[in-house]
Design a protein around this motif. Structure first.
Motif, PDB file in Angstrom:
ATOM      1  N   ASP A 133     -10.943  -4.087  -0.963  1.00 35.60           N
ATOM      2  CA  ASP A 133     -10.690  -2.842  -1.267  1.00 35.60           C
ATOM      3  C   ASP A 133     -11.267  -2.528  -2.761  1.00 35.60           C
ATOM      4  N   HIS A 148       1.009  -1.260  -0.005  1.00 37.98           N
ATOM      5  CA  HIS A 148       0.008   0.041   0.094  1.00 37.98           C
ATOM      6  C   HIS A 148       0.791   1.467  -0.097  1.00 37.98           C
ATOM      7  N   THR A 172       2.560  -7.460  -2.272  1.00 42.45           N
ATOM      8  CA  THR A 172       1.397  -8.161  -1.573  1.00 42.45           C
ATOM      9  C   THR A 172       1.713  -9.588  -1.717  1.00 42.45           C
ATOM     10  N   ASP A 214      -6.754  -1.837   2.746  1.00 47.44           N
ATOM     11  CA  ASP A 214      -6.140  -1.067   1.585  1.00 47.44           C
ATOM     12  C   ASP A 214      -4.874  -1.770   0.930  1.00 47.44           C
ATOM     13  N   PHE A 215      -5.016  -1.937  -0.447  1.00 42.20           N
ATOM     14  CA  PHE A 215      -3.851  -2.683  -1.110  1.00 42.20           C
ATOM     15  C   PHE A 215      -3.443  -2.394  -2.627  1.00 42.20           C
ATOM     16  N   LYS A 216      -2.601  -2.698  -3.063  1.00 44.58           N
ATOM     17  CA  LYS A 216      -2.235  -2.811  -4.399  1.00 44.58           C
ATOM     18  C   LYS A 216      -1.216  -3.906  -4.907  1.00 44.58           C
ATOM     19  N   GLY A 221      -2.606   4.244  -4.077  1.00 43.92           N
ATOM     20  CA  GLY A 221      -2.236   2.923  -3.144  1.00 43.92           C
ATOM     21  C   GLY A 221      -3.101   1.847  -3.352  1.00 43.92           C
ATOM     22  N   HIS A 222      -4.297   1.825  -4.075  1.00 42.53           N
ATOM     23  CA  HIS A 222      -5.387   1.086  -4.385  1.00 42.53           C
ATOM     24  C   HIS A 222      -5.107   0.255  -5.524  1.00 42.53           C
TER      25      HIS A 222
END
Length: 560
Positions: free
Chosen positions: A204, A150, A185, A172-174, A376-377
């Motif tokens: 998310d 993130h 991730t 929240d992640f990418k 960041g998503h």
């Protein structure tokens, strides 16, 4: 689309998992979810939402904490996915209600929270540090933490196993494959959990409408380098006070271009100090300077890292744009870099700051005219990738406005999740998971809780409406004194108007109010409230016809 017309949910059956979003579904902010099974509760995140223009005087907006106040003794733990304000900002307000709720989070997340709790003077909190790959049993809940990438270090998703089924919450992640800190991730963990079986995937949604993949953080470095190379005077970089990666990039470029770095903004100073002390931020020697040193440093030898990238009214950048900052001044030839994305709802505030800086002669570089920030998503391509790896039985999009949730749900369906197993709901929607199927069974009140200074929750929508009327339509007071025994007007009426360019025009209505008061008294009206209502109607009608406005009118009739 979200289910409408919902009623109070039924009593929760044994070995059934109930999930209630208390914030974050319908807004980009105030993220919080409650999970319940067999009488025990687990919270995931507790963040704040920042107010918009239609929330005058409001500092913060909290999740629906009132909905769970009478269940706080049943809470086993609060799990924090990462250290952004929209995920940890409401924790102090939750812990004020019960301060011994165990709080689980990564090292950086808990360090940022500790500083926040110190400011709120909340002590004796149980903080339990966890890391990716770790499993932790908490009452009815078996937790496993998963590394996710993130825009802040140490972000984690969490797998929650219960007797009723399993939930994978991404936070929240990418899927940046070349992150600045090398921490990607953990798709191997996602795949392993998918093989085990994920009954409910809470994922998310913020970038679900954006096609493809989010660019790597490294891809913006050439644009940042160009900004440094072409800046001949003062350079200000505005970003989130928790965006450690962005600050690291600016620090490294400052060293290359022989500029000293000055932090401006209390939260920036606090967070970067924490990140440096824990080793998440590498600060080259002799790079930092203090704000008091600015007057002695040449403009082309300094870069200021500031808060205020979202146009927050009291932030350092807004004060600079309004010429209200006590130290930092902007002039022709200076450069301001907004190294952040626009959070939905903040557009007007951000453009107001950009216009203010441009008016002062600054060159403003932002995401609209240069590649100076990446989100960041996860975008749509990344979300599809996750759906195909995990193959969840049910999907519940989280973290986003309604359009984001619906777009994310559509992606899940495209990947093969049955449409009836995609749960689209909003804050307060009650989702039960039993027998491998998740469905919406009701709704509770998870409405906004407003924070205004030290006042929490005592501000109603009607009070906000009054504030908007005062700010937009104006204020009029009418004061008169009457003698009800002999039915005479003793004094006044005195009319005071605020928010009108031609306040002297109110002299024209004063005589009419006097005549109507005297006539009403002569006709035997001896009720002060009735006289006040008569004044309100008369003045309101005149203002509406004259100015096409509906101000707040306060008539005061004193009986002597």
């Amino acid at each position: 689309m979200p289910v409408t017309g919902l009623k109070t949910p039924p009593r929760l059956a044994p070995d059934t998992l109930r999930v209630i979003p208390l914030g974050g579904l319908g807004d980009v902010g105030r993220n919080m979810a409650s999970l319940e099974v067999n009488g025990q509760l687990l919270f995931i995140d507790a963040g704040v939402l920042f107010p918009e223009d239609d929330h005058p005087g409001v500092d913060l907006i909290l999740p629906g904490l009132d909905a769970i106040t009478d269940r706080l003794d049943d809470v086993q733990a609060l799990v924090l996915t990462h250290g952004h304000e929209d995920h940890i900002g409401a924790v102090p307000y939750l812990l004020r209600r019960r301060n011994d709720i165990p709080v689980y989070g990564s090292k950086l997340t808990l360090a940022l929270l500790s500083e926040k709790l110190r400011e709120h003077r909340i002590r004796n909190v149980v903080l339990r540090e966890v890391s990716e790959g770790q499993r932790q049993r908490v009452g009815e809940f078996d937790l496993e933490f998963v590394a996710v990438n993130h825009s802040i270090p140490d972000a984690m998703g969490v797998m929650v196993r219960t007797r009723a089924g399993s939930v994978l919450h991404t936070g929240d992640f990418k899927m940046d494959q070349l992150p600045l800190d090398g921490r990607i991730t953990d798709l191997r963990a996602f795949a392993r959990l998918g093989e085990e079986g994920v009954d409910l995937f809470m994922v998310d949604s913020t970038n679900a409408e954006v096609p493809g993949f989010v660019p790597s953080e490294r891809e913006i470095e050439p644009a940042l380098e160009r900004v440094f190379a072409t800046s001949r005077q003062k350079l200000i970089v505005a970003c989130f006070a928790s965006h450690v990666h962005r600050v690291q990039q600016v620090l490294d470029l400052a060293v290359q271009h022989d500029r000293k770095v000055v932090y401006v903004g209390r939260s920036m100073l606090r967070n970067m100090g924490v990140a440096r002390d824990l080793g998440y931020l590498r600060v080259p020697e002799n790079t930092l300077a203090e704000m008091k040193d600015l007057e002695h440093l040449p403009d082309d030898k300094v870069v200021i890292i500031s808060t205020g990238s979202q146009g927050e009214p009291l932030s350092a950048l807004s004060r600079i744009a309004n010429r209200e900052h006590p130290v930092v001044q902007i002039g022709p030839g200076d450069t301001v870099l907004l190294a952040s994305s626009l959070i939905p709802g903040n557009e007007n505030s951000v453009y107001r700051v950009i216009n203010g800086l441009t008016r002062l002669g600054a060159n403003v570089v932002h995401k609209g005219n240069a590649l100076v920030h990446v989100s960041g998503h996860a975008a749509a391509g990344e979300l599809l990738y996750c759906y195909n790896i995990i193959r969840p039985r049910n999907v519940m999009p989280v973290h986003g406005e309604v359009r984001h949730l619906v777009a994310n749900g559509a992606l899940a369906i495209k990947s093969g999740v049955p449409a009836q197993n995609v749960v689209i709901t909003e804050d307060g929607g009650v989702v039960d998971l039993a027998g491998g199927r998740a469905k919406v069974v009701g709704k509770i009140d998870a409405s906004y809780i407003f924070v205004d200074g030290s006042v929490v929750g005592d501000i109603s929508e009607s009070e906000l409406t009054d504030r908007k009327i005062l700010g937009e339509e104006g204020f009029i007071s009418v004061v008169a004194a009457v003698n009800l025994h002999d039915s005479t007007l003793v004094s006044g009426p005195d009319i005071t108007a605020r928010g009108f360019a031609d306040e002297e025009a109110f002299a024209r209505i004063t005589d009419e109010v006097r005549r109507d008061l005297e006539k009403a008294l002569a006709d035997g009206v001896d009720d002060v409230h009735q006289l006040q209502q008569m004044i309100r109607r008369l003045v309101g009608r005149w203002v509406s016809q004259t100015y096409r406005r509906r101000p707040m009118i306060i008539p005061v009739v004193v009986a002597i």
